[in-house]
Every structure is written in structure tokens, then in C-alpha cells.
Design a protein around this motif. Sequence first.
Motif, PDB file in Angstrom:
ATOM      1  N   PHE A  31      -8.506 -19.095 -30.847  1.00  0.00           N
ATOM      2  CA  PHE A  31      -8.899 -17.714 -30.607  1.00  0.00           C
ATOM      3  C   PHE A  31      -9.450 -17.065 -31.873  1.00  0.00           C
ATOM      4  O   PHE A  31     -10.452 -16.358 -31.844  1.00  0.00           O
ATOM      5  N   ARG A  32      -8.775 -17.282 -33.009  1.00  0.00           N
ATOM      6  CA  ARG A  32      -9.190 -16.642 -34.255  1.00  0.00           C
ATOM      7  C   ARG A  32     -10.535 -17.170 -34.745  1.00  0.00           C
ATOM      8  O   ARG A  32     -11.327 -16.437 -35.334  1.00  0.00           O
ATOM      9  N   SER A  33     -10.793 -18.449 -34.506  1.00  0.00           N
ATOM     10  CA  SER A  33     -12.026 -19.049 -35.012  1.00  0.00           C
ATOM     11  C   SER A  33     -13.169 -18.983 -34.001  1.00  0.00           C
ATOM     12  O   SER A  33     -14.315 -19.282 -34.341  1.00  0.00           O
ATOM     13  N   ASN A  34     -12.831 -18.641 -32.744  1.00  0.00           N
ATOM     14  CA  ASN A  34     -13.822 -18.611 -31.664  1.00  0.00           C
ATOM     15  C   ASN A  34     -14.447 -19.985 -31.436  1.00  0.00           C
ATOM     16  O   ASN A  34     -15.614 -20.097 -31.076  1.00  0.00           O
ATOM     17  N   HIS A  35     -13.659 -21.043 -31.674  1.00  0.00           N
ATOM     18  CA  HIS A  35     -14.087 -22.403 -31.371  1.00  0.00           C
ATOM     19  C   HIS A  35     -13.591 -22.790 -29.984  1.00  0.00           C
ATOM     20  O   HIS A  35     -12.615 -22.221 -29.470  1.00  0.00           O
ATOM     21  N   ARG A  36     -14.246 -23.771 -29.391  1.00  0.00           N
ATOM     22  CA  ARG A  36     -13.824 -24.265 -28.080  1.00  0.00           C
ATOM     23  C   ARG A  36     -12.957 -25.508 -28.181  1.00  0.00           C
ATOM     24  O   ARG A  36     -12.378 -25.952 -27.204  1.00  0.00           O
ATOM     25  N   LYS A 181     -17.252 -21.595 -23.215  1.00  0.00           N
ATOM     26  CA  LYS A 181     -17.165 -20.549 -24.237  1.00  0.00           C
ATOM     27  C   LYS A 181     -16.758 -19.220 -23.603  1.00  0.00           C
ATOM     28  O   LYS A 181     -15.971 -18.451 -24.179  1.00  0.00           O
ATOM     29  N   ARG A 185     -13.328 -16.807 -24.172  1.00  0.00           N
ATOM     30  CA  ARG A 185     -13.413 -15.357 -24.379  1.00  0.00           C
ATOM     31  C   ARG A 185     -12.528 -14.611 -23.380  1.00  0.00           C
ATOM     32  O   ARG A 185     -11.816 -13.669 -23.753  1.00  0.00           O
ATOM     33  N   LYS A 188      -8.761 -15.130 -24.036  1.00  0.00           N
ATOM     34  CA  LYS A 188      -8.358 -14.363 -25.214  1.00  0.00           C
ATOM     35  C   LYS A 188      -8.170 -12.893 -24.864  1.00  0.00           C
ATOM     36  O   LYS A 188      -7.305 -12.210 -25.416  1.00  0.00           O
TER      37      LYS A 188
END
Length: 443
Positions: A31-36, A181, A185, A188
Motif C-alpha cells: 500500500f505504501r509503495s503503490n506496487h502490485r 492496479k 487502490r 487500500k
Amino acid sequence: MYFPKVSEITTTEVISISRASTLAEAIDMLFRSNHRNVVVTGQDHYYLLSIYEILRLNREQQKKNILLETLELPKMPTIYKEKSIIDTLAYLHNDFEQIVVLNDDNSLYGIITQSDILSSIDPDTLMDNYRLSDLLHIKKRNRWIDKEETTLDIFNTMERYKHDATMIVEAGKPIGIITTKDILRLLKSHVDLSLPIKTYMVSPVETISQYCTLNEALSFMQDKSFKRIVTVDDEGILTGSITQKELISIAYTRWVRMMQTYQKELRDTNEKLEQKSRKFEKIAATDSLTGLYNRMKFLELFVSEYTVMVQRENALSLLVIDLDHFKQVNDTYGHNIGDEMLKQISNLLLRELRNVDILCRWGGEEFVALLPAADCDTAYRIAEKLCRVIEAFSLEGMPCITASIGVSQIRESDDLNEVIERADKALYAAKMSGRNCVKKATL
């Protein structure tokens, strides 16, 4: 054709976490890095925690404080960073879109993706002869859904069938899309998953004609930074979608086979060229009779050693060695014996000089030696030793011979011509002193 190393196209900005960590820590990192995806590092293997795995674990109501090492996560394929991109072709048909790239010590270097491979291979001829419509009939149909279906049902379906995107259609035309992706989102944001998918779908959808060439499709994907393309017919009706991975697997099949067929031939050709290059380089740098360095190579090495001398404030000296009365050897015994003697004396000098010393055949019966880290006194002692060794040298069928040597220490302001001139004057003094001796140059 240039094939880069894996390291040249690797994404090194990846997130990783130890298998000793908890699922909650991994999700928080995503969540913090916005990676999948996050790479999970084990003792001997690397694993992938993807958005699909999170959806599955969420559906199974898995506790967030569970350790990652207790979960059955898929192992990731690995490749060393010094490998060629050609070596990645074997991975194109597996279920992973990412390959872990390793350092020589097996530590994590980064990730190479299907996108990286796609961007690094560009066989234009093949790409210009295929169109998207040629591929659509041989790939599986993705699930196209109604905008009223619930978001949770869509998520569960995507997790079950590993779809990375789902198309929302109305009257046959694409009106929205949901990708992994977007899932990340929405999770989160803790949205209400019971609402219809139309609430959260991304709209409008950018499409491309199914009649575009693969090259045009590739440019479109790269310009838009898309991982898939959505294709429509002339009426705007959805005809399919193709991911980067599918594009690679289908469009490059023939090219991959060709590259694999000719890979050994290319390597053999390169090896032969390298061998010839080394051979010609040696010929250009050495004297054909003695195998010693020639004048051209000696000048190159002199510049290098002179630079080291100046930088490190070391001493550097030079010897000019001339075989006494060598013309008489040729006149009396013939040039064949003279040539053999030059080769024998060359080998003798190489054996007696230090490993760091540089020996050159300057011309005829004259040699020049460069002595790194040797001041004039040290060089004089080495030259004296050479004189005695040459004097004691004897070989059946050959005459005894002596040598005269001039010694000169090199100054910072010197060029090679100045050093040689001083050493020549010292050599001349040795000749005038009766030969078979060593004289120092006057600084």
C-alpha cells in the motif's frame, strides 16, 4: 544485432520483504509503495506476493498476523544479471510476468519484466508483417462483464482465473476497465465491494484498431505505458485485448526459434573474430623474429609507465643494450645463426629481467628495457647482471658474445627521445671503454 545484458534492462527499484515477516507487514508495504507485487526473500528461493494472492487470502479470511513463511507462495524464476537477454527467452512461456535478477552471490539485484524484454527486442521485419487481428483468434477470450455485476464478484473471478484486467462492455462497446492496479487502490481505500463494478471502473477506455500492425501496437503500448491493449473493429465493437506477455509469446515465437538456432553460430563467429583480433594485435605489437615488443608498442607502454611514475612519484629508468661486434657473427656464421642468437639472447634477457620490466627489440642487435620503480643505481646493478649473464651465455654451434649497456634515469620533463639520447651517449661511453660494460648517463 546487439543483445544487452540482463543487468542493463533490470528494474532495481523493487520492494522486498523477508519470509519471516507477517502478511500485514507485506500488505502495508504494498500500500505504501503503490506496487502490485512484493518479492519475498527466503533462504534459498524468492517468492511473489501479488495482488492475486492478497485477494485469495482475503477471500479465505486469512489472519493478517500470519508469517509469510507459512504461506504457500509461488516461487519466482531467477537469472543472473550478467546473462544475455537471449537467456531470458526460456521464461517467456511461464506464468510469471517478472523474473528475479540475481547478483553473483545470489542476492537480489532487481526484477526484469515482460515489458523490459519487449522494449529491448525490436525485430522490425517480423513486427511489420503481423497484425493484431492475426493474433486475436488464437488467444483465449477474456471475460467481458456487465456494469451491474458486483465488485466483489469481479475481484473473486479475477483472482480465480488470474486475470490482470476485466473489460466492462455495453452494447458490445468497451465502457470501462478494472485492472489489478485498480484493485490495489480500492482495497487500500476500503471501499464497499458490494456495489456494482460501474461505481469503480476506469472510464473511458483507450482502444486501438485490431488492424494495426504489431509494430504500431508496440509503439502505442510504449507511448501510453500500458501493459495491455484493447482492440476494436471499425464500428468500435470490442474484439479483444492483448497483454504484453501474450504479444511476446505469440509475435516473437518465430524470432525466438531463429535466435536460438543461430545463437551458437553467433558465439562461434564472435570467438573466431576475437581470436583473430588478438592475433593481429599481437602481430602489430611485437617483433616478428624475437617476439619482443616493437618500437610502436614500447612507445605506448612508455607513456603508461611515465604517467604512473609522475602520479606515484616513483623512479623509472631505461637501458639501451647493444650486442658487441654482432656484425662479425653474421659475417662469419651467417644470418641464420645470427637470427637464432638474437632469439636466444632475447629469451635470456626476459628471464633475467624482473616481471615488471618491459623489453623491446629496438632494431638490429639493439634492445631497450624500461625498468619501473628503479632509480639509476638500481638500474645500473640490473644492467651489470645482464652483462655478466650474456658474457657467460654459450650454446653449441654459436659463438660467445658480450653486450654494452647505457643506463638513464627518467625525469618528469623527459620524453622518450630525450631518454634514449642520454642512454645512447652512455652506451657510446661503454663502447669507448672497451665494451662488455655498463655506463650511466649524465643527468
